[in-house]
Each structure stands twice: as structure tokens, then as C-alpha cells.
Design a protein around this motif. Structure first.
Motif, PDB file in Angstrom:
ATOM      1  N   ALA A 155       0.669  -1.229  -0.171  1.00  7.15           N
ATOM      2  CA  ALA A 155      -0.001   0.089   0.023  1.00  7.15           C
ATOM      3  C   ALA A 155       0.801   1.380   0.150  1.00  7.15           C
ATOM      4  CB  ALA A 155      -0.987  -0.031   1.178  1.00  7.15           C
ATOM      5  N   ALA A 156       1.946   1.281   0.658  1.00  7.29           N
ATOM      6  CA  ALA A 156       2.859   2.412   0.889  1.00  7.29           C
ATOM      7  C   ALA A 156       3.532   2.837  -0.478  1.00  7.29           C
ATOM      8  CB  ALA A 156       3.753   2.237   2.077  1.00  7.29           C
ATOM      9  N   ALA A 157       3.746   1.504  -1.360  1.00  3.40           N
ATOM     10  CA  ALA A 157       4.345   1.616  -2.644  1.00  3.40           C
ATOM     11  C   ALA A 157       3.556   2.359  -3.493  1.00  3.40           C
ATOM     12  CB  ALA A 157       4.832   0.260  -3.126  1.00  3.40           C
ATOM     13  N   LEU A 158       2.322   2.466  -3.369  1.00  2.16           N
ATOM     14  CA  LEU A 158       1.418   3.082  -4.098  1.00  2.16           C
ATOM     15  C   LEU A 158       1.362   4.502  -3.979  1.00  2.16           C
ATOM     16  CD1 LEU A 158      -1.886   0.550  -4.052  1.00  2.16           C
ATOM     17  CD2 LEU A 158       0.004   0.696  -6.094  1.00  2.16           C
ATOM     18  N   LEU A 159       1.966   5.062  -2.884  1.00  2.00           N
ATOM     19  CA  LEU A 159       1.996   6.420  -2.496  1.00  2.00           C
ATOM     20  C   LEU A 159       2.946   7.201  -3.194  1.00  2.00           C
ATOM     21  CD1 LEU A 159       1.518   6.177   1.282  1.00  2.00           C
ATOM     22  CD2 LEU A 159      -0.033   7.093  -0.233  1.00  2.00           C
ATOM     23  N   PRO A 160       3.018   8.587  -3.309  1.00  2.00           N
ATOM     24  CA  PRO A 160       3.973   9.133  -4.127  1.00  2.00           C
ATOM     25  C   PRO A 160       5.135   9.141  -3.305  1.00  2.00           C
ATOM     26  CG  PRO A 160       1.995  10.662  -3.892  1.00  2.00           C
ATOM     27  CD  PRO A 160       1.614   9.287  -3.149  1.00  2.00           C
ATOM     28  N   LEU A 192       5.602  11.029  -0.003  1.00  4.19           N
ATOM     29  CA  LEU A 192       4.852  10.622   1.539  1.00  4.19           C
ATOM     30  C   LEU A 192       5.133   9.065   1.703  1.00  4.19           C
ATOM     31  CD1 LEU A 192       1.494  12.105  -0.009  1.00  4.19           C
ATOM     32  CD2 LEU A 192       3.121  12.918   1.633  1.00  4.19           C
ATOM     33  N   HIS A 193       5.841   8.337   0.801  1.00  4.50           N
ATOM     34  CA  HIS A 193       5.896   7.127   1.082  1.00  4.50           C
ATOM     35  C   HIS A 193       6.532   6.584   2.414  1.00  4.50           C
ATOM     36  CE1 HIS A 193       7.010   2.890   0.041  1.00  4.50           C
ATOM     37  NE2 HIS A 193       8.046   2.898   0.551  1.00  4.50           N
ATOM     38  N   GLY A 194       7.598   6.954   2.740  1.00  5.75           N
ATOM     39  CA  GLY A 194       8.375   6.734   4.188  1.00  5.75           C
ATOM     40  C   GLY A 194       7.452   7.053   5.128  1.00  5.75           C
ATOM     41  N   ARG A 195       7.060   8.436   5.219  1.00  4.23           N
ATOM     42  CA  ARG A 195       6.282   8.766   6.479  1.00  4.23           C
ATOM     43  C   ARG A 195       4.969   7.636   6.693  1.00  4.23           C
ATOM     44  NH1 ARG A 195       2.837  14.110   6.096  1.00  4.23           N
ATOM     45  NH2 ARG A 195       1.441  12.962   5.746  1.00  4.23           N
ATOM     46  N   TYR A 196       4.213   7.593   5.834  1.00  7.93           N
ATOM     47  CA  TYR A 196       3.161   6.788   5.888  1.00  7.93           C
ATOM     48  C   TYR A 196       3.507   5.120   6.337  1.00  7.93           C
ATOM     49  CZ  TYR A 196      -0.172  10.323   5.001  1.00  7.93           C
ATOM     50  OH  TYR A 196      -1.017  11.405   4.857  1.00  7.93           O
ATOM     51  N   ALA A 219      -4.373   4.465   1.032  1.00  5.68           N
ATOM     52  CA  ALA A 219      -3.047   4.868   0.029  1.00  5.68           C
ATOM     53  C   ALA A 219      -3.840   5.050  -1.270  1.00  5.68           C
ATOM     54  CB  ALA A 219      -2.264   3.704  -0.084  1.00  5.68           C
ATOM     55  N   ALA A 220      -4.877   4.423  -1.638  1.00  9.25           N
ATOM     56  CA  ALA A 220      -5.680   4.665  -2.887  1.00  9.25           C
ATOM     57  C   ALA A 220      -6.341   6.161  -2.743  1.00  9.25           C
ATOM     58  CB  ALA A 220      -6.722   3.800  -3.075  1.00  9.25           C
ATOM     59  N   LEU A 221      -6.787   6.540  -1.816  1.00  7.32           N
ATOM     60  CA  LEU A 221      -7.340   7.807  -1.712  1.00  7.32           C
ATOM     61  C   LEU A 221      -6.166   8.883  -1.520  1.00  7.32           C
ATOM     62  CD1 LEU A 221     -10.155   7.291   0.818  1.00  7.32           C
ATOM     63  CD2 LEU A 221     -10.401   7.748  -1.580  1.00  7.32           C
ATOM     64  N   ILE A 222      -5.167   8.681  -0.959  1.00  8.19           N
ATOM     65  CA  ILE A 222      -4.118   9.722  -0.915  1.00  8.19           C
ATOM     66  C   ILE A 222      -3.487   9.781  -2.400  1.00  8.19           C
ATOM     67  CG2 ILE A 222      -1.791  10.180  -0.103  1.00  8.19           C
ATOM     68  CD1 ILE A 222      -2.748   8.623   2.538  1.00  8.19           C
TER      69      ILE A 222
END
Length: 113
Positions: free
Chosen positions: A15-20, A23-27, A56-59
Motif C-alpha cells: 500500500a505504501a508503494a502506491l503512494l507518491p 509521502l511513502h516513508g512517512r506513511y 493509500a488509494a485515496l491519498i
């Protein structure tokens, strides 16, 4: 660490890999702490990890929405990502893993129910 916690950690990493990237590391760090502490609070780590997929999808969607250009959708968008972006293969693999886990969970529910 229980097996369900290990699986939950894998799911939230996808899920975190889907983030920009910014933002990836923090979330990921926050979500990992939440999953590790979920059993202490009487919560299911897998349910919590499933919630991170939705978040993650929403973010990711909201972050892409802020751009002013119209983004392609569907197969065209996937092809453009695979051809043009250095991180596209990692994201595509993470998305494939998430979709596979979702499919397996659905099949499991059909078998059990």
C-alpha cells in the motif's frame, strides 16, 4: 511476531508503494507502528492493513488530482507508466501484489462461507 502480523506488514508495504515518493516513508513508518501495536489493542492487524490499502488509494488519487493536466486512464495510463516512469515497474508490481492478495482473500471467503 504472529503470521498475521507478518502478512499485514507485507500488505501495508504494498500500500505504501502506491503512494507518491515524498509521502511513502512517512506513511509506511506510521502504518507499521500501527500494525505492530494492533494486537495489543485487540484489533486485527490484517484488517488494519486492509484499511491502509484504501487510504493509500485515496491519498494517491488526491495527490494526482492536484495536477492541472488531464491524466489518461485504463490501459493507456498503465502503458504510459510502464514506458515512461522509472518507478512505474515498482508501482505496477505493488499494485499486482495488492490485487492478487485481494483476489485470494475473496476466494478464501467464498470457500469458507
Amino acid at each position: 511476531m504472529t503470521p498475521s502480523t507478518r502478512v499485514a506488514l507485507v500488505v501495508l508495504r504494498c500500500a505504501a508503494a502506491l503512494l507518491p515518493r515524498d509521502l511513502h516513508g512517512r506513511y509506511r513508518e506510521q502504518w507499521e507502528a500501527d500494525v505492530r501495536g494492533a494486537t495489543d489493542l485487540g484489533m486485527s492487524p490484517l484488517r488494519l492493513a486492509a484499511g491502509t490499502l484504501g487510504a493509500a488509494a485515496l491519498i494517491a488519487y488526491a495527490n494526482r488530482k492536484e495536477t492541472r493536466t488531464t491524466q489518461p486512464i485504463g490501459p493507456l495510463a498503465l502503458a504510459l507508466r510502464l514506458a515512461g516512469d522509472a518507478n512505474a515497474r515498482r508501482r505496477a508490481a505493488a499494485l499486482a501484489a495488492v490485487l492478487t492478495l485481494t483476489l485470494l482473500a475473496g476466494v478464501g471467503l467464498l470457500i469458507v462461507g
